[in-house]
Write a protein that holds these residues in place. Structure first.
Motif, PDB file in Angstrom:
ATOM      1  N   THR A  68     -45.671  -9.275 -11.604  1.00  0.00           N
ATOM      2  CA  THR A  68     -45.367  -8.013 -10.165  1.00  0.00           C
ATOM      3  C   THR A  68     -45.520  -9.607  -8.820  1.00  0.00           C
ATOM      4  O   THR A  68     -44.957  -8.918  -7.942  1.00  0.00           O
ATOM      5  N   GLU A  71     -42.483 -11.792  -9.026  1.00  0.00           N
ATOM      6  CA  GLU A  71     -40.807 -10.531  -8.880  1.00  0.00           C
ATOM      7  C   GLU A  71     -41.128 -10.286  -7.258  1.00  0.00           C
ATOM      8  O   GLU A  71     -40.299 -10.715  -6.215  1.00  0.00           O
ATOM      9  N   THR A  72     -42.210  -9.909  -6.334  1.00  0.00           N
ATOM     10  CA  THR A  72     -42.172  -9.420  -4.921  1.00  0.00           C
ATOM     11  C   THR A  72     -41.911 -10.725  -5.156  1.00  0.00           C
ATOM     12  O   THR A  72     -41.723 -10.538  -3.534  1.00  0.00           O
ATOM     13  N   ASP A  75     -38.928 -11.954  -4.643  1.00  0.00           N
ATOM     14  CA  ASP A  75     -37.784 -11.028  -3.588  1.00  0.00           C
ATOM     15  C   ASP A  75     -38.136 -11.573  -2.696  1.00  0.00           C
ATOM     16  O   ASP A  75     -37.137 -11.816  -1.495  1.00  0.00           O
ATOM     17  N   SER A  76     -39.599 -11.369  -2.028  1.00  0.00           N
ATOM     18  CA  SER A  76     -39.382 -11.882  -0.175  1.00  0.00           C
ATOM     19  C   SER A  76     -39.397 -13.459   0.103  1.00  0.00           C
ATOM     20  O   SER A  76     -38.613 -13.721   0.665  1.00  0.00           O
TER      21      SER A  76
END
Length: 146
Positions: A68, A71-72, A75-76
């Motif tokens: 998680t 991914e976060t 993406d950021s």
């Protein structure tokens, strides 16, 4: 001694029975009592499932949190890099266009001034030399003396 797989299956069946009992309570006795019982059973079942997952796969929570976060953060970072590159490209292209347009504007301004001088009747230096030669040879003069 009880086999752990059988114990887990038995516990799952008991939770299923309790959820069925909650549905019966909702339908027959009182809706609020049945919902409260059902929510309690469901919360206990969630705790049981989490406990089972930890027991059978101790690294599942660490792995899930890591995925998680990856991914976060990914993406950021991707979004930030895209915005930064886009802004840099826009600025660079804008500066290049402004510089090119500035050079062309100077050239156009010089041509306009040159044309203004010609329209006002001020001949250019190369035209003055041509006009003097034409006057000396008599080609450019009017023959109205006859």
């Amino acid at each position: 001694m009880v086999n752990p797989a059988r114990a887990d299956a038995l516990v799952d069946l008991v939770y299923g029975g309790l959820i069925a009992l909650a549905i019966v309570l909702i339908a027959t006795v009182d809706t609020n009592v049945g919902i409260a019982f059902g929510v309690g059973v469901f919360a206990a079942y969630v705790v049981h499932v989490v406990w089972k997952m930890v027991r059978f796969d101790p690294d599942w929570m660490t792995r899930t949190v890591r995925e998680t976060v990856e991914e976060t953060v990914g993406d950021s970072v991707e979004r930030t890099v895209e915005e930064s590159v886009e802004q840099t490209v826009e600025e660079s292209v804008g500066e290049t266009v402004e510089q090119a347009m500035g050079d062309q504007l100077d050239e156009v301004q010089e041509r306009v001034e040159s044309l203004d001088e010609r329209v006002e009747g001020t001949p250019r230096a190369d035209e003055v030399g041509d006009a003097d030669e034409a006057t000396d040879s008599g080609e450019g003069a009017d023959d109205t003396r006859a």
